[in-house]
Design a protein around this motif. Structure first.
Motif, PDB file in Angstrom:
ATOM      1  N   ARG A   1       6.141   7.738   0.946  1.00 16.89           N
ATOM      2  CA  ARG A   1       5.781   7.193   2.249  1.00 16.89           C
ATOM      3  C   ARG A   1       6.117   8.261   3.272  1.00 16.89           C
ATOM      4  NH1 ARG A   1       5.531   0.988   2.829  1.00 16.89           N
ATOM      5  NH2 ARG A   1       4.696   0.535   0.802  1.00 16.89           N
TER       6      ARG A   1
ATOM      7  N   ILE B   1       2.422   5.395   5.960  1.00 15.79           N
ATOM      8  CA  ILE B   1       1.550   5.537   4.791  1.00 15.79           C
ATOM      9  C   ILE B   1       0.571   6.689   5.014  1.00 15.79           C
ATOM     10  CG2 ILE B   1      -0.209   4.338   3.413  1.00 15.79           C
ATOM     11  CD1 ILE B   1       2.580   3.141   3.187  1.00 15.79           C
TER      12      ILE B   1
ATOM     13  N   CYS C   1       0.820  -1.206   0.000  1.00  9.46           N
ATOM     14  CA  CYS C   1       0.000   0.000   0.000  1.00  9.46           C
ATOM     15  C   CYS C   1       0.863   1.270   0.000  1.00  9.46           C
ATOM     16  CB  CYS C   1      -0.829  -0.071   1.273  1.00  9.46           C
ATOM     17  SG  CYS C   1      -2.122   1.074   1.327  1.00  9.46           S
ATOM     18  N   GLU C   2       0.552   2.215  -0.894  1.00 12.39           N
ATOM     19  CA  GLU C   2       1.281   3.494  -0.929  1.00 12.39           C
ATOM     20  C   GLU C   2       0.491   4.601  -0.242  1.00 12.39           C
ATOM     21  OE1 GLU C   2       2.400   4.643  -4.847  1.00 12.39           O
ATOM     22  OE2 GLU C   2       3.570   2.842  -5.179  1.00 12.39           O
ATOM     23  N   ALA C   3      -0.804   4.417  -0.161  1.00  8.57           N
ATOM     24  CA  ALA C   3      -1.663   5.412   0.473  1.00  8.57           C
ATOM     25  C   ALA C   3      -2.975   4.726   0.836  1.00  8.57           C
ATOM     26  CB  ALA C   3      -1.932   6.577  -0.483  1.00  8.57           C
TER      27      ALA C   3
ATOM     28  N   LEU D   1       1.402   0.127   8.111  1.00  9.39           N
ATOM     29  CA  LEU D   1       0.863   1.397   7.584  1.00  9.39           C
ATOM     30  C   LEU D   1       1.404   2.613   8.340  1.00  9.39           C
ATOM     31  CD1 LEU D   1      -2.900   0.471   6.971  1.00  9.39           C
ATOM     32  CD2 LEU D   1      -0.998   0.454   5.342  1.00  9.39           C
TER      33      LEU D   1
ATOM     34  N   GLN E   1       0.850   8.524  11.084  1.00  6.21           N
ATOM     35  CA  GLN E   1       0.623   8.861   9.680  1.00  6.21           C
ATOM     36  C   GLN E   1       0.260  10.334   9.502  1.00  6.21           C
ATOM     37  OE1 GLN E   1      -0.970   6.496  11.383  1.00  6.21           O
ATOM     38  NE2 GLN E   1      -0.815   4.555  10.307  1.00  6.21           N
TER      39      GLN E   1
END
Ligand SMILES: Nc1nc2c(ncn2[C@@H]2O[C@H](COP(=O)(O)OP(=O)(O)O)[C@@H](O)[C@H]2O)c(=O)[nH]1
Ligand SMILES: [Mg+2]
Length: 114
Positions: free
Chosen positions: A110, A46, A12-14, A43, A81
């Motif tokens: 990231r 992210i 996952c990038e976002a 995450l 995040q």
């Protein structure tokens, strides 16, 4: 589908987390899902975009109500995040431009909050 979300975390990038602002009965379960998502080890770096969807509906909750019900300020303060919040309507396209800009600006990055 929430129980299988973690199987997608690794690549996952976002994260775009969509909340139905017209459904008060889902607030508590949605809040727990959001908390477990921001706590996930994979995450931690992210960026997360939270969408309050269905703002076109007269019965939808306001941004202020939603932020208060979710204790969003506490979540943002505790999360590692970078978290953004936008109001959108998937029905009439409200907010879509901002969402696309967010996706382009965070693609391949990231982020960590210092
Ligand atoms: N008025 C309105 N309806 C929406 C919006 N987004 C999705 N819907 C409608 O909501 C229904 C799907 O329900 P939804 O709560 O989004 O998904 P589900 O809870 O996963 O079933 C469909 O009829 C969509 O057309 C929106 O922004 N505004
Ligand atoms: Mg729904």
């Amino acid at each position: 589908m929430a129980p299988i979300w973690p199987s997608y975390y690794r690549d996952c990038e976002a994260v775009i987390f969509v909340i139905d602002a017209a459904n008060p009965t889902q607030v508590s379960s949605s809040c727990i899902q959001l908390l477990s998502l921001v706590a996930a080890e994979l995450l931690q770096q992210i960026p997360v975009l939270i969408l309050f969807n269905k703002v076109d509906l007269p019965c939808s909750m306001s941004r202020v109500e939603m932020k208060s019900l979710f204790r969003m300020d506490d979540i943002i303060a505790c999360a590692k995040q970078h978290i953004s919040i936008m109001e959108v309507s998937a029905w009439d396209g409200t907010g879509l431009d901002e969402v696309l800009k967010w996706i382009y600006s965070h693609k391949g990055r990231r982020l960590t909050v210092p």
